[in-house]
Motif scaffolding. Structure first.
Motif, mmCIF file in Angstrom:
data_model
loop_
_atom_site.group_PDB
_atom_site.id
_atom_site.type_symbol
_atom_site.label_atom_id
_atom_site.label_comp_id
_atom_site.label_asym_id
_atom_site.label_seq_id
_atom_site.Cartn_x
_atom_site.Cartn_y
_atom_site.Cartn_z
ATOM 1 N N ASP A 1 3.694 -8.168 -13.920
ATOM 2 C CA ASP A 1 2.684 -7.710 -14.872
ATOM 3 C C ASP A 1 2.018 -8.957 -15.447
ATOM 4 O OD1 ASP A 1 1.415 -6.983 -17.352
ATOM 5 O OD2 ASP A 1 2.609 -5.150 -17.346
ATOM 6 N N PRO A 2 0.683 -9.050 -15.395
ATOM 7 C CA PRO A 2 0.015 -10.250 -15.893
ATOM 8 C C PRO A 2 0.199 -10.480 -17.398
ATOM 9 C CG PRO A 2 -1.586 -8.605 -15.166
ATOM 10 C CD PRO A 2 -0.229 -8.081 -14.838
ATOM 11 N N THR A 3 0.570 -9.451 -18.140
ATOM 12 C CA THR A 3 0.730 -9.604 -19.586
ATOM 13 C C THR A 3 2.192 -9.689 -20.025
ATOM 14 O OG1 THR A 3 0.676 -7.208 -19.948
ATOM 15 C CG2 THR A 3 -1.432 -8.379 -20.029
ATOM 16 N N ASP A 4 3.144 -9.422 -19.110
ATOM 17 C CA ASP A 4 4.560 -9.441 -19.454
ATOM 18 C C ASP A 4 5.355 -9.877 -18.225
ATOM 19 O OD1 ASP A 4 7.193 -9.018 -20.179
ATOM 20 O OD2 ASP A 4 6.907 -6.945 -20.832
ATOM 21 N N SER A 5 5.808 -11.119 -18.213
ATOM 22 C CA SER A 5 6.477 -11.657 -17.026
ATOM 23 C C SER A 5 7.814 -10.984 -16.735
ATOM 24 C CB SER A 5 6.683 -13.164 -17.176
ATOM 25 O OG SER A 5 7.526 -13.437 -18.284
ATOM 26 N N ARG A 6 8.347 -10.210 -17.666
ATOM 27 C CA ARG A 6 9.604 -9.482 -17.427
ATOM 28 C C ARG A 6 9.367 -8.165 -16.705
ATOM 29 N NH1 ARG A 6 11.193 -8.458 -23.187
ATOM 30 N NH2 ARG A 6 8.934 -8.355 -23.227
ATOM 31 N N ALA A 7 8.146 -7.675 -16.760
ATOM 32 C CA ALA A 7 7.827 -6.356 -16.207
ATOM 33 C C ALA A 7 7.268 -6.463 -14.789
ATOM 34 C CB ALA A 7 6.819 -5.644 -17.104
ATOM 35 N N ARG A 8 7.449 -5.399 -14.031
ATOM 36 C CA ARG A 8 6.885 -5.282 -12.680
ATOM 37 C C ARG A 8 5.972 -4.066 -12.646
ATOM 38 N NH1 ARG A 8 8.958 -9.435 -12.789
ATOM 39 N NH2 ARG A 8 10.462 -10.407 -11.407
ATOM 40 N N ARG A 9 4.784 -4.237 -12.114
ATOM 41 C CA ARG A 9 3.855 -3.127 -11.878
ATOM 42 C C ARG A 9 4.057 -2.656 -10.445
ATOM 43 N NH1 ARG A 9 1.327 -0.888 -16.294
ATOM 44 N NH2 ARG A 9 1.381 -2.486 -17.902
ATOM 45 N N LEU A 10 4.035 -1.349 -10.262
ATOM 46 C CA LEU A 10 4.331 -0.764 -8.957
ATOM 47 C C LEU A 10 3.099 -0.118 -8.340
ATOM 48 C CD1 LEU A 10 7.655 0.999 -9.958
ATOM 49 C CD2 LEU A 10 7.373 -1.273 -8.969
ATOM 50 N N HIS A 11 2.968 -0.288 -7.043
ATOM 51 C CA HIS A 11 1.860 0.292 -6.272
ATOM 52 C C HIS A 11 2.431 0.889 -4.996
ATOM 53 C CE1 HIS A 11 -0.949 -2.343 -8.549
ATOM 54 N NE2 HIS A 11 0.042 -3.205 -8.463
ATOM 55 N N LEU A 12 2.044 2.115 -4.668
ATOM 56 C CA LEU A 12 2.400 2.672 -3.359
ATOM 57 C C LEU A 12 1.568 1.978 -2.291
ATOM 58 C CD1 LEU A 12 2.608 6.567 -3.707
ATOM 59 C CD2 LEU A 12 4.454 4.995 -3.184
ATOM 60 N N THR A 13 2.168 1.700 -1.169
ATOM 61 C CA THR A 13 1.420 1.180 -0.023
ATOM 62 C C THR A 13 0.820 2.375 0.733
ATOM 63 O OG1 THR A 13 3.334 1.296 1.427
ATOM 64 C CG2 THR A 13 2.999 -0.788 0.224
ATOM 65 N N ALA A 14 -0.006 2.090 1.713
ATOM 66 C CA ALA A 14 -0.555 3.167 2.548
ATOM 67 C C ALA A 14 0.581 3.916 3.244
ATOM 68 C CB ALA A 14 -1.538 2.591 3.565
ATOM 69 N N ALA A 15 1.593 3.187 3.710
ATOM 70 C CA ALA A 15 2.745 3.830 4.349
ATOM 71 C C ALA A 15 3.496 4.701 3.341
ATOM 72 C CB ALA A 15 3.679 2.773 4.935
ATOM 73 N N GLY A 16 3.610 4.243 2.107
ATOM 74 C CA GLY A 16 4.274 5.021 1.066
ATOM 75 C C GLY A 16 3.525 6.300 0.750
ATOM 76 N N ARG A 17 2.202 6.202 0.666
ATOM 77 C CA ARG A 17 1.380 7.394 0.397
ATOM 78 C C ARG A 17 1.525 8.410 1.524
ATOM 79 N NH1 ARG A 17 -2.049 8.295 -3.366
ATOM 80 N NH2 ARG A 17 -2.435 6.707 -4.924
ATOM 81 N N ALA A 18 1.506 7.928 2.754
ATOM 82 C CA ALA A 18 1.630 8.831 3.903
ATOM 83 C C ALA A 18 2.999 9.510 3.909
ATOM 84 C CB ALA A 18 1.405 8.057 5.203
ATOM 85 N N LEU A 19 4.042 8.752 3.606
ATOM 86 C CA LEU A 19 5.383 9.320 3.583
ATOM 87 C C LEU A 19 5.512 10.358 2.469
ATOM 88 C CD1 LEU A 19 8.190 8.951 5.011
ATOM 89 C CD2 LEU A 19 8.812 7.610 3.011
ATOM 90 N N VAL A 20 4.987 10.050 1.294
ATOM 91 C CA VAL A 20 5.030 10.998 0.169
ATOM 92 C C VAL A 20 4.289 12.276 0.542
ATOM 93 C CG1 VAL A 20 4.171 11.446 -2.168
ATOM 94 C CG2 VAL A 20 5.375 9.331 -1.682
ATOM 95 N N ALA A 21 3.127 12.147 1.134
ATOM 96 C CA ALA A 21 2.336 13.330 1.494
ATOM 97 C C ALA A 21 3.108 14.240 2.451
ATOM 98 C CB ALA A 21 1.008 12.909 2.114
ATOM 99 N N GLY A 22 3.714 13.656 3.474
ATOM 100 C CA GLY A 22 4.470 14.459 4.429
ATOM 101 C C GLY A 22 5.712 15.079 3.823
ATOM 102 N N ALA A 23 6.469 14.286 3.094
ATOM 103 C CA ALA A 23 7.709 14.787 2.493
ATOM 104 C C ALA A 23 7.417 15.846 1.442
ATOM 105 C CB ALA A 23 8.500 13.627 1.885
ATOM 106 N N LEU A 24 6.405 15.620 0.632
ATOM 107 C CA LEU A 24 6.066 16.573 -0.423
ATOM 108 C C LEU A 24 5.642 17.912 0.170
ATOM 109 C CD1 LEU A 24 5.866 16.873 -3.479
ATOM 110 C CD2 LEU A 24 3.555 15.982 -3.354
#
Length: 92
Positions: A63-86
């Motif tokens: 996270d650019p404002t908090d070095s202890r935090a992590r921001r999360l993003h789904l990848t294209a592969a993650g989005r595809a997997l979520v769509a199929g599983a859901l």
């Protein structure tokens, strides 16, 4: 229902929660926000997101404002997997 996607229930919950938060909030969620939304333990959430990152399903960035935090993003592969599983889980 999740076996064909090689997902545990917790992984599925975190991925679908990340998908929802990513589409409905102003900026990518932190791991802490994801844990709060999914109702999971923050330490366990961190461990599971690291595993999902190694599979190429999400990215964790400082996270650019908090070095202890992590921001999360789904990848294209993650989005595809979520769509199929859901789709399969909802059909069940």
């Amino acid at each position: 229902m999740l076996e064909p996607y090689d997902l545990t229930h917790v992984q599925f919950v975190l991925l679908t929660s990340l998908w929802w938060l990513g589409d409905h909030e102003d900026r990518p969620p932190t791991q802490a926000r994801l844990a709060q939304h999914a109702g999971t333990d923050p330490m366990m959430t961190s461990q599971v997101t690291r595993k999902l990152e190694t599979r190429g399903l999400l990215q964790r960035a400082l996270d650019p404002t908090d070095s202890r935090a992590r921001r999360l993003h789904l990848t294209a592969a993650g989005r595809a997997l979520v769509a199929g599983a859901l789709e399969h889980v909802e059909a069940a």
